[in-house]
Design an enzyme around this catalytic site. Structure first.
Site, PDB file in Angstrom:
ATOM      1  N   TYR A   1      -3.745  -2.295   1.423  1.00  0.00           N
ATOM      2  CA  TYR A   1      -4.744  -1.639   0.599  1.00  0.00           C
ATOM      3  C   TYR A   1      -4.751  -2.312  -0.768  1.00  0.00           C
ATOM      4  CZ  TYR A   1      -7.812   1.744  -1.406  1.00  0.00           C
ATOM      5  OH  TYR A   1      -8.904   2.322  -1.984  1.00  0.00           O
TER       6      TYR A   1
ATOM      7  N   GLN B   1     -10.339   6.935   3.566  1.00  0.00           N
ATOM      8  CA  GLN B   1     -11.090   6.508   4.760  1.00  0.00           C
ATOM      9  C   GLN B   1     -10.660   5.109   5.217  1.00  0.00           C
ATOM     10  OE1 GLN B   1     -12.297   7.454   1.844  1.00  0.00           O
ATOM     11  NE2 GLN B   1     -13.876   6.067   1.045  1.00  0.00           N
TER      12      GLN B   1
ATOM     13  N   ASN C   1      -4.576   5.119  -5.170  1.00  0.00           N
ATOM     14  CA  ASN C   1      -4.586   6.375  -5.929  1.00  0.00           C
ATOM     15  C   ASN C   1      -3.995   7.513  -5.088  1.00  0.00           C
ATOM     16  OD1 ASN C   1      -6.550   7.170  -4.093  1.00  0.00           O
ATOM     17  ND2 ASN C   1      -8.256   6.774  -5.466  1.00  0.00           N
TER      18      ASN C   1
ATOM     19  N   SER D   1       5.681   4.341 -12.410  1.00  0.00           N
ATOM     20  CA  SER D   1       6.753   3.355 -12.524  1.00  0.00           C
ATOM     21  C   SER D   1       7.510   3.504 -13.842  1.00  0.00           C
ATOM     22  CB  SER D   1       6.166   1.960 -12.386  1.00  0.00           C
ATOM     23  OG  SER D   1       5.256   1.721 -13.426  1.00  0.00           O
TER      24      SER D   1
ATOM     25  N   GLN E   1       5.565  -1.695 -19.656  1.00  0.00           N
ATOM     26  CA  GLN E   1       5.535  -0.631 -18.653  1.00  0.00           C
ATOM     27  C   GLN E   1       4.538   0.450 -19.051  1.00  0.00           C
ATOM     28  OE1 GLN E   1       5.995   0.346 -15.283  1.00  0.00           O
ATOM     29  NE2 GLN E   1       7.679  -0.996 -15.802  1.00  0.00           N
TER      30      GLN E   1
ATOM     31  N   HIS F   1       0.698   0.361 -18.257  1.00  0.00           N
ATOM     32  CA  HIS F   1       0.189   0.533 -16.887  1.00  0.00           C
ATOM     33  C   HIS F   1      -0.554   1.844 -16.716  1.00  0.00           C
ATOM     34  CE1 HIS F   1       1.257  -2.795 -14.367  1.00  0.00           C
ATOM     35  NE2 HIS F   1       2.504  -2.805 -14.782  1.00  0.00           N
TER      36      HIS F   1
ATOM     37  N   GLU G   1      13.094   1.958 -11.566  1.00  0.00           N
ATOM     38  CA  GLU G   1      12.439   0.863 -10.849  1.00  0.00           C
ATOM     39  C   GLU G   1      12.888  -0.488 -11.428  1.00  0.00           C
ATOM     40  OE1 GLU G   1       8.286   0.908 -11.544  1.00  0.00           O
ATOM     41  OE2 GLU G   1       7.798  -0.438  -9.885  1.00  0.00           O
ATOM     42  N   HIS G   2      12.853  -0.611 -12.747  1.00  0.00           N
ATOM     43  CA  HIS G   2      13.249  -1.858 -13.423  1.00  0.00           C
ATOM     44  C   HIS G   2      14.354  -1.558 -14.432  1.00  0.00           C
ATOM     45  CE1 HIS G   2       8.781  -2.060 -12.722  1.00  0.00           C
ATOM     46  NE2 HIS G   2       9.116  -3.179 -12.114  1.00  0.00           N
TER      47      HIS G   2
ATOM     48  N   ASP H   1       7.356  -9.443 -12.538  1.00  0.00           N
ATOM     49  CA  ASP H   1       6.084  -8.889 -12.067  1.00  0.00           C
ATOM     50  C   ASP H   1       5.184  -9.980 -11.482  1.00  0.00           C
ATOM     51  OD1 ASP H   1       6.741  -6.350 -12.871  1.00  0.00           O
ATOM     52  OD2 ASP H   1       5.717  -6.493 -14.807  1.00  0.00           O
TER      53      ASP H   1
ATOM     54  N   GLU I   1      27.628  16.639  28.488  1.00  0.00           N
ATOM     55  CA  GLU I   1      26.393  17.007  27.782  1.00  0.00           C
ATOM     56  C   GLU I   1      25.386  17.688  28.707  1.00  0.00           C
ATOM     57  OE1 GLU I   1      24.742  13.700  25.625  1.00  0.00           O
ATOM     58  OE2 GLU I   1      26.297  13.782  24.087  1.00  0.00           O
TER      59      GLU I   1
ATOM     60  N   HIS J   1      21.680  11.183  33.967  1.00  0.00           N
ATOM     61  CA  HIS J   1      22.323  10.116  33.197  1.00  0.00           C
ATOM     62  C   HIS J   1      23.602   9.673  33.910  1.00  0.00           C
ATOM     63  CE1 HIS J   1      19.630  11.429  29.984  1.00  0.00           C
ATOM     64  NE2 HIS J   1      20.042  10.449  29.200  1.00  0.00           N
TER      65      HIS J   1
END
Lengths: 429, 429
Positions: A130, A191, A214, A237, A259, A262, A327-328, A361, A415, A420
């Protein structure tokens, strides 16, 4: 921005609140997304036409309305400013080299009872990526998602992306050309995820879906997890800079703001043992914000989620860092390795004063798709493994089965699974 | 049971329908599970007390009502029939040996521009294992889930299991002793998953949750995916036997029934190039069902989902097998490796006539937690990797940053992220 000192009386409580703060907008999109998925499953391409007209103002009629051709991507690549094209290609080469080193080794061995055991890795047949439209359409993100899939050996790599009013981002098309994307569909939102997972007449289904999106896209991936594989649940992030006093406050301010720019939900944190550096960085951030074209977003993030923690000693930093599981993590100290050795939970670590997060990045090589929102406690960055799966295998000789079969029969009987037991005992007769 | 021949006129259509049939009960438990998760999050242990009284008829009052102690597990282990204990321990030793070979290697290298890059693996701090109560409480399943976590290096391994009316399964306790489980809580269902993910006063939260469960447990794991890591979305399981004419039909019948006896939604499939073997296996299944204590479940599965496909040549088998992407594939032919080389999608493959699936379920070594319901297209069996995560790292010298930094600045500017660009350019001054 919040300034804390570990000696504050209520530090533990305040830090705990920051660790728990999810920063994630609890948009109630679950039901809408379920409806969209269902519509696409039942009405296929017709549903895609309807949603794309409604959400993107783009008409899916002729074939050329549906897909962006390889020819268009090649043309976008050729039309790029040469310096920018070189930069994209350098990034691709370095990302490819790093990810080739991730390819896992197969196993195949015979153990002491003569039983052959092992595991074999293979790529999924098809993967979907995506790519968001509009402002968040980053060519770097396309490279970071597409190259691991291709290195893994995925034969069919499909991009879906919304093209609001038909508009496309030539940089993203150029990146798709470089990465070797096989199909690009002008469909976005939940979709698109539904079409990738269930397939329609036009868009054949894929096995794994990766890429940012999103809240609707993220929720669609979550709901379809299990029908297809997905890369991860992404959230806002964060960067954590651990710094001693011997630092240029402007460098740290730029890192924190890289950061913050963003998204307003991004989080930038400095942990330092120097009260004076803390003040200098605070000032440097304010100064930089006055000139930054992305100041509106960065300011909102810094105001709401910015944090500076002054510690008595950087010895305290690893424990705090592990709770944040950022994250970083940048280690701006003389001996970053010593600190790194003491960290357990982080998406990616940037060692030393000359390693700003932004180099990772774009161009260093490791993936920039990383676990966010404390998920580095249990999750890893995107890798070739996300586009592969492992098949284990067992090859028992008659003697090997005779050696351990009776124990398996005993366990199966205990069992309450007699078929088996029978499947082994009938071979031991 | 359905018998198809690839030369049937409508074979493609019928086979397609079988591939698409999800066999999964679409129980609408989403809303109930969301309520339970919310209750546990808000009311903690009190909610656990309420649900455990209501669903399991077990009162959580004193400490000993909540937990099963290490001492109880040790006692259960000591009280076992020695032959059964030896069998469990042999299984544990072999499972441990196989999974130790899965431990991933770290990477740490310096590339041609003097940039140090790599990745470091580490275990999650804490993992939770769900162990079903009642009939599905299998000691083998505990070993298969717990041992990879311990081999990965997980320090805190927590089991939750319902104990209906207080009842426990001594075999499972013995397996917990062998595997080195650290805590066992007498809590089950979605409420157990919620407690593991969010934590309560008594039960500290974990980072990853593994283990099988009913529809409520599976849905709770799905809803909490992202808050914690989870092993996989499990569905009904299946076996596919690919066999030539030189086989004992009783062996194959036993193998098919070993899958069918698990659950009415299980699926057992034979692909063979011998019409006469197909008939013999069909008869052998009917005969075996007459004597099998688990015949009720096995018969239901075989009637609803059993399938025999007669092919003209076993050359056709790999393509059909890949479409089914079965959890277990047995290759009962003279040269199983040749067929295996042509398979792409399978959870685990059993090569040769002396390798019944059951030997892998219990004792061979590879994990028996495998992708089901066509998910082998994109998913792998449980491994130590499910209990670990990877931290990438970058260490740029001043020279390395100078070499590639300008390209990154160009990309950041093109993406409209000026603070990213600034964080590099300010270091290049």
């Amino acid at each position: 921005m919040q300034l804390l000192h570990t000696t504050d009386e209520d530090f533990a409580k305040k830090f705990d609140r920051i660790v728990r703060d999810r920063r994630e907008s609890d948009v109630q999109v679950g039901r809408d997304v379920a409806t969209i998925i269902n519509e696409v499953r039942e009405r296929g391409d017709e549903a895609l036409v309807d949603y794309t007209a409604r959400f993107d103002g783009h008409g899916l009629g002729e074939d050329r309305d549906w897909q962006i051709s390889a020819e268009e991507c090649r043309a976008a690549h050729e039309a790029l400013d040469p310096a920018l094209r070189d930069a994209l290609e350098l990034a691709a080469v370095r990302i490819r080299a790093y990810h080739e080193g991730q390819l896992p080794a197969d196993r195949d061995y015979t153990d002491e009872i003569g039983m052959r055991l092992g595991a074999r890795w293979s790529a999924v047949d098809a993967a979907g990526l995506y790519v968001p439209g509009g402002r968040a359409a980053y060519p770097s993100s396309l490279l970071m998602n597409a190259i691991p899939a291709k290195v893994a050996g995925v034969e069919r790599l499909v991009v879906t992306t919304p093209t609001p009013k038909g508009e496309v981002n030539p940089l993203v098309l150029a990146a798709a050309h470089i990465a070797g994307v096989d199909e690009i569909w002008r469909v976005g939102g939940a979709q698109a995820i539904a079409a990738l997972a269930h397939g329609t007449k036009r868009i054949a289904k894929v096995d794994v879906i990766a890429g940012p999106g999103n809240a609707w896209v993220a929720e669609a991936k979550r709901q379809l997890y299990g029908v297809v594989g997905i890369d991860m649940v992404a959230g806002p992030s964060e960067i954590l800079v651990i710094a001693d006093q011997d630092n240029d406050p402007e460098w740290i301010a730029a890192d924190l703001l890289s950061q913050a720019e963003h998204d307003p939900t991004s989080q930038s944190i400095l942990i330092t043992d120097s009260g004076s550096l803390a003040r200098q960085v605070e000032d440097a951030v304010d100064l930089a914000l006055m000139k930054l074209p992305t100041a509106k977003t960065a300011q909102a993030s810094w105001d709401a989620h910015g944090l500076i923690v002054v510690v008595d000693s950087l010895d305290q930093a690893p424990a705090l860092s592990d709770r944040l599981a950022a994250e970083h993590v940048e280690l701006m100290v003389d001996d970053p390795q010593a600190l790194f050795d003491r960290l357990r939970h982080a998406g990616s670590v940037f060692l030393g004063r000359h390693t700003p997060e932004a180099v990772g990045d774009y161009i260093a090589g490791p993936n920039h798709v990383l676990p966010t929102g404390r998920r580095a406690r249990f999750a890893s960055g995107l890798s070739v493994l996300d586009f592969m799966k492992r098949t284990s295998f067992i090859d028992a000789s008659k003697a090997a089965l005779a050696a351990i079969g009776p124990a398996a029969v005993r366990l199966a009987e205990a069992e309450g699974l007699p078929a088996h037991a029978l499947s082994i005992s009938t071979r031991l007769k």
